[in-house]
Design a protein around this motif. Sequence first.
Motif, short mmCIF file in Angstrom:
data_model
loop_
_atom_site.label_atom_id
_atom_site.label_comp_id
_atom_site.label_asym_id
_atom_site.label_seq_id
_atom_site.Cartn_x
_atom_site.Cartn_y
_atom_site.Cartn_z
N SER A 732 0.84 -1.19 0.00
CA SER A 732 0.00 0.00 0.00
C SER A 732 0.88 1.24 0.00
CB SER A 732 -0.92 0.01 1.23
OG SER A 732 -0.16 0.07 2.43
N ASP A 733 0.36 2.32 -0.59
CA ASP A 733 1.06 3.60 -0.64
C ASP A 733 0.01 4.70 -0.58
OD1 ASP A 733 3.79 4.98 -1.33
OD2 ASP A 733 2.30 5.94 -2.63
N ASP A 734 0.31 5.78 0.14
CA ASP A 734 -0.71 6.80 0.37
C ASP A 734 -0.70 7.93 -0.65
OD1 ASP A 734 1.61 8.05 1.08
OD2 ASP A 734 0.81 8.94 2.91
N LEU A 735 0.19 7.88 -1.66
CA LEU A 735 0.24 9.00 -2.59
C LEU A 735 0.45 8.56 -4.03
CD1 LEU A 735 0.10 12.04 -2.96
CD2 LEU A 735 2.56 12.17 -2.47
N SER A 736 1.66 8.24 -4.41
CA SER A 736 1.94 8.04 -5.84
C SER A 736 1.56 6.67 -6.35
CB SER A 736 3.43 8.28 -6.11
OG SER A 736 4.24 7.38 -5.38
N GLY A 737 1.47 5.68 -5.46
CA GLY A 737 1.11 4.34 -5.89
C GLY A 737 2.32 3.45 -6.10
N ILE A 738 2.10 2.16 -6.01
CA ILE A 738 3.17 1.17 -6.10
C ILE A 738 3.39 0.80 -7.57
CG2 ILE A 738 3.83 -1.19 -5.52
CD1 ILE A 738 2.41 -0.82 -2.87
N THR A 739 4.67 0.73 -7.96
CA THR A 739 5.01 0.33 -9.33
C THR A 739 5.73 -1.00 -9.40
OG1 THR A 739 7.09 1.54 -9.25
CG2 THR A 739 5.17 2.71 -10.10
N GLY A 740 6.27 -1.49 -8.28
CA GLY A 740 6.99 -2.75 -8.35
C GLY A 740 7.33 -3.31 -6.99
N TYR A 741 7.72 -4.59 -7.00
CA TYR A 741 8.10 -5.30 -5.78
C TYR A 741 9.41 -6.04 -6.02
CZ TYR A 741 3.17 -4.73 -4.43
OH TYR A 741 1.92 -4.22 -4.14
N GLN A 742 10.17 -6.25 -4.94
CA GLN A 742 11.29 -7.18 -4.90
C GLN A 742 10.97 -8.25 -3.86
OE1 GLN A 742 14.83 -4.92 -4.06
NE2 GLN A 742 15.28 -4.59 -6.24
N VAL A 743 11.29 -9.48 -4.21
CA VAL A 743 11.03 -10.61 -3.29
C VAL A 743 12.33 -11.36 -3.08
CG1 VAL A 743 9.61 -12.64 -2.84
CG2 VAL A 743 8.69 -10.78 -4.23
N GLN A 744 12.67 -11.64 -1.82
CA GLN A 744 13.85 -12.42 -1.47
C GLN A 744 13.43 -13.76 -0.91
OE1 GLN A 744 16.16 -10.00 1.25
NE2 GLN A 744 17.42 -9.19 -0.44
N VAL A 745 14.33 -14.73 -1.02
CA VAL A 745 14.10 -16.07 -0.49
C VAL A 745 15.31 -16.47 0.34
CG1 VAL A 745 15.04 -17.19 -2.56
CG2 VAL A 745 13.47 -18.45 -1.06
N GLN A 746 15.06 -17.24 1.41
CA GLN A 746 16.11 -17.77 2.27
C GLN A 746 15.93 -19.29 2.37
OE1 GLN A 746 15.78 -17.14 6.53
NE2 GLN A 746 17.98 -16.62 6.66
N GLU A 747 17.01 -20.01 2.10
CA GLU A 747 16.97 -21.47 2.15
C GLU A 747 17.63 -21.92 3.45
OE1 GLU A 747 18.48 -25.34 -0.44
OE2 GLU A 747 18.72 -23.30 -1.21
N GLY A 748 16.84 -22.52 4.33
CA GLY A 748 17.36 -22.94 5.61
C GLY A 748 17.85 -21.74 6.41
N ASP A 749 19.09 -21.85 6.93
CA ASP A 749 19.69 -20.75 7.67
C ASP A 749 20.64 -19.95 6.80
OD1 ASP A 749 18.37 -21.49 10.01
OD2 ASP A 749 19.94 -22.94 10.55
N PHE A 777 10.33 -16.29 2.86
CA PHE A 777 10.19 -15.24 1.85
C PHE A 777 9.90 -13.90 2.54
CE2 PHE A 777 8.90 -19.26 0.06
CZ PHE A 777 9.52 -19.27 -1.19
N ARG A 778 10.42 -12.83 1.96
CA ARG A 778 10.09 -11.48 2.40
C ARG A 778 10.05 -10.56 1.18
NH1 ARG A 778 15.48 -9.35 5.75
NH2 ARG A 778 16.92 -9.26 3.95
N VAL A 779 9.39 -9.39 1.31
CA VAL A 779 9.10 -8.54 0.16
C VAL A 779 9.25 -7.08 0.56
CG1 VAL A 779 6.63 -8.43 0.67
CG2 VAL A 779 7.43 -8.09 -1.69
N ARG A 780 9.54 -6.24 -0.38
CA ARG A 780 9.47 -4.80 -0.21
C ARG A 780 8.91 -4.19 -1.49
NH1 ARG A 780 15.41 -1.86 -0.59
NH2 ARG A 780 16.09 -2.73 -2.60
N ALA A 781 8.38 -2.93 -1.40
CA ALA A 781 7.68 -2.29 -2.53
C ALA A 781 8.36 -0.98 -2.89
CB ALA A 781 6.21 -2.05 -2.17
N ARG A 782 8.16 -0.57 -4.14
CA ARG A 782 8.67 0.70 -4.64
C ARG A 782 7.51 1.51 -5.19
NH1 ARG A 782 12.01 0.30 -9.92
NH2 ARG A 782 9.86 0.01 -10.64
N ASP A 783 7.51 2.85 -4.91
CA ASP A 783 6.44 3.69 -5.43
C ASP A 783 6.90 4.42 -6.69
OD1 ASP A 783 7.99 5.86 -4.61
OD2 ASP A 783 6.87 6.15 -2.75
N ARG A 784 6.00 5.25 -7.26
CA ARG A 784 6.28 5.93 -8.52
C ARG A 784 7.35 7.00 -8.38
NH1 ARG A 784 0.96 7.97 -11.27
NH2 ARG A 784 2.44 8.31 -13.00
N ALA A 785 7.61 7.43 -7.16
CA ALA A 785 8.68 8.39 -6.93
C ALA A 785 10.04 7.73 -6.81
CB ALA A 785 8.39 9.21 -5.67
#
Length: 818
Positions: A732-749, A777-785
């Motif tokens: 979610s984003d309160d102004l410009s909006g989301i344009t993309g995501y990055q997703v990471q993965v962790q195998e074991g430790d 798995f974990r994720v982060r988002a990027r907005d239009r700015a």
Amino acid sequence: MKQEILFSCALGMLLALLFYVPTAAVPLGAPPTPIQTPIPTIAPSSLDWTDLPLPQLSTLAVLDGVRTSPTDAGWPQPGGNARHTGRSPYAVPIGMPQLRWRHTIGRTGSPSTPIIAPDGKVYVAYRSSLAVLVALNPDGSVRWSREGLGPPVMGSDGTVYAPAQDEAELWRAIAALDPDGTERWRYTPEQRTEIGQLTLGPDGTIYATGGMPGFDGAVVLALRPDGSLRWAFQGAGLDYTFQPAAVAPDGSIYIVTRSQVVALTPDGKLKWHFDPHGEMQAWPVIGDDGTIYAVAGCCVSDGGGYFYALNPNGSEKWRFPIDRAYRAYAAAAPALGQDGTIYVEGAGQYQGVSFYALSSDGRLKWKYERPEARPPFEAFGTPVIDSNGTIYVGSLDSRVFAFSPEGVLLWVFTGDLGSEPIVGSPSPGPNGRLYAPIPEGGLVALETSIQPEIRPWRDTVIVSGLPDRSFEQLDFMGVGYDADTGIWRSLVQFDWPELPGLVPRETILALPLAGSSDPPQGMDIAVYPVLNRGPGLVTWQTQPPTAEEPLTTFHVGTETGIWVLLNLSWPPPEHGVMLQGPESGETNLKLFLTTEHESGISAVVALDLNIPPTSQVLPLPPYSPPEFRVSWSGFDSDGQIAGYTVQVREGAEGEWRDWVDNTTAEAAQFAGEHGQTYGFRVRCWDNDGAMEPYWLIEDTQTTVDGIAPTAEISSLPETQERTWWIVSWSGSDDLSGITGYQVQVQEGDGPWRLWIQDTPFTQALFISQRSGTRYAFRVRARDRAGNWGTWTPDEAAVTVSGADPSGLFTANLPLIRR
């Protein structure tokens, strides 16, 4: 007696006119010395009062051509933009142009329609057995050239994209070049696709049309600005195409094949195709309301054809018949005026060519005909429209035509172009020039000489011996002394125009010296500034006062039928000048024509204007982070920009304030507040003091988004027997909006590693064949700015309980678009 004297003076003046012919054109930049030209005796009936050595431009025409819209990045591609509307952001001063320079490559080659950068640099390709792309400076000198490259387009950052030849000189690649000509990347399709022409989309996507040997169908490629393939379309059953595509604001792509209009979705899927009546080869044009315009009419068996308007869904909106007198030829596409008027060429089947204007509902507004012209050898080409609404179009018999929006032919340029046809559009540039491509003749630059004229609102004589008489209806005025009527003085008054930002290099008062007393004598004439406007009808008794000291003094000899040129300073005397000659002694008069004379010749002030440079703030994205870089650039025909001032305002109604003042820099960092919209504009000036006026609105604007978006990863079951599962996330984003995501993965430790680089999707398929392994798995988002959020603190984890430990395999398969 007084009336007889006046009559004899007038008669003497008229006799003098019998021996007057217009002299050769006098350069208005010449020193203010009398022009002494012998005048032959001619019959009165042969006098041609229209052949004047004076400019014929209006001041208004020059002012219209001074400032251009800064919101458009030059002329970056054929048709000016992705919709190919043919509308230029630049104005060309009204008036007959002259050939400024010509560029050729020294060998056979047909030049492409030139593209023009905001700084006035010109890029043109010459197609021959081995093509060459040339970058030119505004003065026509070569900056660089690269062989094996075709018709270019230009990105907003100055990157030049062009079709490229391979070792066999076949068009099998697309190249990107930096502004200095260095090749940045080259893309070669896996299949042997032959590349046609390029179009640059509003988002920077490069669209290439073409075909493949052995494949009967159209090919369209879409590339990202970094040269990677976005998608490819192969239209089996559709004819090949090499005309550039048109891109609508909603991302739809339209192409014309030899016999169809084809619509594609933004991701390269076929939407529809329309089969017109007749063969098509000119590129499509998209109107402001989404209407698609296309010309069909070449090679029609019954000799007819149509100009089509299509709705965005592919249905026919209307058609205009092109048969015989209106038959269109393949090379020319239409252009669209700001009011929706459509300008397009037409030609008869065997004789006669036309250029006509249609209303947006398909009705004929006006038509210009050349009934004796021979199609297609003298047909019109693709028009272009400058920011004043003037329409320019070349013809295949080496002419350039200029029309007003009402259909008035303003001028036809025929000089110095040779006999070769003009192909493509005459492209306006930021310097007021027109650039026209001519096969075998190279690229020519046409420029109008800017020297506007100002006519007096009052030019009359006052006579001391007739102190209560007004002579404002007389068609001559005089200076000097007459033994019977006394002193003669001439009053010349002008309404000076406002010239914001313009500094005349020279201000020349030109006086038509038409007669002299008999016997003629030389005379010194003093020019005094007038101190007030004066009464309604001026006489000797009511003459306005003058300054005690003259502005200048000049001498005229015994010659008549000449222009006397005087240099004045700018600004000139507010209320005009008084001319005074000898005021005693024997009779000695000099007579000048006034605006009342039937010839139309009178005193005139000619301004040799120093047109100020132009500048613009380069486009900013709709949203920016709290600190961002603002860049600007300028152009001056003499290359003498002395400085810039950049202004900023908050919101559409905010007050403009100086941000960067009196600088030679062309970029600076700006810091803004979250949620605030900032508009920017710039002006510049040259070393001669000519200053560009500020544009009324911002050149560009952006909204600051200083809060990064948040993201959330969907939970997964603790264990999973299957070797594949769906990973989901949201944000979610309160102004410009989301344009993309990055997703990471962790195998074991093990360490976190990037699984998905940058995606607009919110689901992907993960596959693993390693049993007993825990995946998080974990994720982060990027907005239009461009703000990246933090990685999600809570991870989603799953343990594979399957029994086949044959290794790890992952796949990123988007299923659902955000």
